[in-house]
Scaffold this motif. Sequence first.
Motif, PDB file in Angstrom:
ATOM      1  N   ALA B 121      18.871  40.873  73.492  1.00 16.45           N
ATOM      2  CA  ALA B 121      20.004  41.789  73.650  1.00 16.45           C
ATOM      3  C   ALA B 121      21.294  41.038  73.969  1.00 16.45           C
ATOM      4  O   ALA B 121      22.269  41.645  74.397  1.00 16.45           O
ATOM      5  N   TYR B 126      23.974  44.201  77.217  1.00 15.69           N
ATOM      6  CA  TYR B 126      24.598  45.484  77.549  1.00 15.69           C
ATOM      7  C   TYR B 126      23.587  46.625  77.539  1.00 15.69           C
ATOM      8  O   TYR B 126      22.784  46.768  76.617  1.00 15.69           O
ATOM      9  N   ALA B 127      23.638  47.464  78.581  1.00 13.75           N
ATOM     10  CA  ALA B 127      22.935  48.743  78.552  1.00 13.75           C
ATOM     11  C   ALA B 127      23.767  49.686  77.674  1.00 13.75           C
ATOM     12  O   ALA B 127      24.969  49.536  77.609  1.00 13.75           O
ATOM     13  N   PRO B 128      23.153  50.623  77.003  1.00 10.58           N
ATOM     14  CA  PRO B 128      21.719  50.940  76.997  1.00 10.58           C
ATOM     15  C   PRO B 128      20.886  50.169  75.971  1.00 10.58           C
ATOM     16  O   PRO B 128      19.690  50.433  75.888  1.00 10.58           O
ATOM     17  N   LEU B 129      21.484  49.231  75.246  1.00  8.10           N
ATOM     18  CA  LEU B 129      20.678  48.462  74.287  1.00  8.10           C
ATOM     19  C   LEU B 129      19.523  47.751  75.001  1.00  8.10           C
ATOM     20  O   LEU B 129      18.446  47.583  74.447  1.00  8.10           O
ATOM     21  N   PRO B 133      14.131  52.368  75.671  1.00  8.63           N
ATOM     22  CA  PRO B 133      14.071  53.039  74.365  1.00  8.63           C
ATOM     23  C   PRO B 133      14.596  52.162  73.224  1.00  8.63           C
ATOM     24  O   PRO B 133      14.208  52.359  72.082  1.00  8.63           O
ATOM     25  N   PHE B 134      15.467  51.202  73.522  1.00  7.90           N
ATOM     26  CA  PHE B 134      16.052  50.403  72.443  1.00  7.90           C
ATOM     27  C   PHE B 134      15.515  48.977  72.430  1.00  7.90           C
ATOM     28  O   PHE B 134      15.675  48.268  71.445  1.00  7.90           O
ATOM     29  N   PRO B 219      23.356  57.792  80.116  1.00  2.00           N
ATOM     30  CA  PRO B 219      24.364  58.849  80.268  1.00  2.00           C
ATOM     31  C   PRO B 219      23.754  60.248  80.223  1.00  2.00           C
ATOM     32  O   PRO B 219      24.286  61.170  80.830  1.00  2.00           O
ATOM     33  N   PRO B 225      26.518  53.702  81.119  1.00  4.69           N
ATOM     34  CA  PRO B 225      26.376  52.385  80.490  1.00  4.69           C
ATOM     35  C   PRO B 225      27.444  51.407  80.992  1.00  4.69           C
ATOM     36  O   PRO B 225      27.218  50.202  81.006  1.00  4.69           O
TER      37      PRO B 225
END
Lengths: 302, 529
Positions: B121, B126-129, B133-134, B219, B225
């Motif tokens: 990543a 970085y969130a949400p990556l 879920p990602f 979010p 994020p």
Amino acid sequence: MGSPFSPHSAQTHLIAAVFSVVLVIAGVIFLVVAAGVIYSSVRYRSRGVTAAEPRQVFGSRKLEILWTVVPLAIVTGLFVITVRAMVLIDAPQESGQTPDLVITGHQWWWDARYPNGALATGDIHIPAARRLLVRIESTDVIHDFWVPELARKMDAVPGRPSYIWLEADAPGTYSGACSEFCGAQHAWMRFRMIAEPEASFNAWLLRQIQPLAEPTGAAAEGARLFRTKKCEDCHALGKKGPDLTHVATREFLGAGISRNTPENLALWLTNPQAAKPGNRMPDTPLTANERAALLAYLESLQ
Amino acid sequence: MSAWLCAIDHKRVGILYMLSALLFFLAGGMEAMVMRAQLAAPNLKLVAPEVYNQMFTMHGTTMIFLVAMPVLTGFGVYLVPLMIGANEMALPRLGALSFWLQLFGGVLLYISFASGSAPDAGWFSYAPLSEKPFSGGAGLDYWALALLLITGGSIGSAVNLIVTIATSRAPGMTMRLVPLFVWSTFITSVMIIFALPALAASLVMLLSDRLLHARFFDPAQGGSPLLWQHYFWIFGHPEVYIVVLPAFGMISEIIPVFSRKTIFGYPLMATSSVAIAFLSYGVWAHHMFAVALGRNFLAVFAASSMLIAVPTGMKIFSWIATMWGGAIRFTTAMLFAVAFLLEFTIGGLSGVAFATVPVDWQMTDTYFVVAHIHYVLFGGTVFALFAGAYYWFPKISGRMLDESLGRWNFWLVVIGFNAAFFVQHFLGLLGMRRRVYTYPDLPWFGALNVISTIGAAILAFGILLFCANVLMSLYFGAPAGDDPWNAWTLEWAAASPPPLENFAEIPRVRSRRPLWDLKHPEAPDWTRA
């Protein structure tokens, strides 16, 4: 990809101007530093002769004040330029005004919604010579909307829409792409902004909301399969996959990874992971006849 | 072997830091070469997209956390006691613990490759990556846990350095008389203590989200994020100065000795470092200029970011003024130090461009940034480290590094580095985004990328030559003697290599250059300053 130095809007013209000023100042400062370094390297080089130590200089109040005050003056000037440009470039974030366009980033493609309900995927049409208020959104991770020739870039943050001015001073096709790393296929999250004269833009916009003719022949069978094979569960507005209503009119597939040819489109049906590795489309078992029917249907979606 | 595993002597711990950093430097370099190979031409398919993403994530994480920080800590741990006339670090066991935490963090990070999913990543994830879920694999869990260990190690060594500098200085050595490398290490350590906890907090939040179903960055559940970005960059920008200030300190030791002149404007050099440290806590949002954070908010961060150019500029001009009127000896160490001045200036100036918000609105997350960070971290930190390696290797090993191999090393690195990275400015200006595993065949993209790849290969060769020089000189190098450079700070009063007890007798210090005073009894510094 366009360059920030081929601006096609008032905003990007201004950025290019500010950038030019910065580059000139930086260039001059670099030359001053390089001249100092090179001059003292050459002039004061000692060629191995063991001479007495040179005169020891511990500092100079005057010089130190000089190289504090001059850089301070330069950055103060830059700051003034920066703030003035920001005021002109930045769109209001909380105006309450209805946006002219809502552009949404998805892993990994872009689409745009128009006030009349039209939807564009990949190729986003805009009227030329009109400043649009655009709302930038994301449905999953953080993306960044960037068309270097037309607008500043803006992060698309999930749950936190933001606004930019978008404008093209002349009709043309301008390329854009996601500019914030967003996962496996960040490289292929490209799109095109197609700026048209007002009249042809309005005609295009109207065409988007008119229903397509009922498919016939193989295409009709394809349309049926599109429902029964659950393609439409994902390929629709607000779902996991890109909307395909006008897929046949697109120049590219997979947000830029391949040209929109029948062979490349067929690859998405036989092996989606080969078409775009890492994308979220599952394999769907299809017979050769079913594949042909679906292709015929997709190719009919003008 | 057990002498090294159980080492608590600051010299052995310092060497362990430097060696582990060198190994990880080669690993991070190989990751970079995979990327440069994949980008050598448009639409190449040498590696899969996920593999490419793992490469740049591991490259960035490795170079920052497993190379830059530990090697600078290693130099600090090795040199600080010698420079301040002490025989040991104040807290030797904490020193050893810090190193092993750091090393195990690095090993844990690399075990992720064996688990089949290395983190992918990016080094700032970085969130949400970076959320489950990602990024479903275990890679980011390894990443966060490894960085937590490294955070602990870094804070430990920073505490140790602060206590040592505060309490173990030779009689007479006030804080106004310590060498500038010690000053910059002191400031850096204070910065670590205030910056790294923000990273630790963000990592704990990320792990809570990933493993305990918390929702800090989601979010849809009231998380944000942007919270990740604020926390990460409150750590992340001071981090840049954490890995640059000690390099500044090295340059401030090396340029005076080879110019045969005392540093120009010592008080300003020390205070400008303090100014940079203070300002560095108020600039984090310049990493977030492309987020709609509000115009006034961004303007404040533009101002603080631009202000950092002022103390940095003071340093550059003070170094030039030190050379001015000197009698300059161009050893390999001095060549790297002089090249540092030019390369780092380029990185600093492109940094000012990014502080200019509208420029950032176009250029952030393009190859212009990639060029900028490499001119700061390679052209700055790594060039200074090469200078420091050639300068202090004789003290550490008792033998000189080979000077003619050193010339080859220098020129290959200079040519390779500039070929690899200068063209990336143009790629950025043409619209090439960073972190793309491939690119379409656009005008100039292929040509500039292949130049960059060839430059990277030359650079890699230059770095391997350095490794060869170190290995050969360890066995065949000319004996160094205690003071091969005719230098002025206390480490050169100890034997080379220094014995377990550095100084048989702790010297009394009356000026910033105690050995100058010894060598020039007719005009000692303390009569002037």
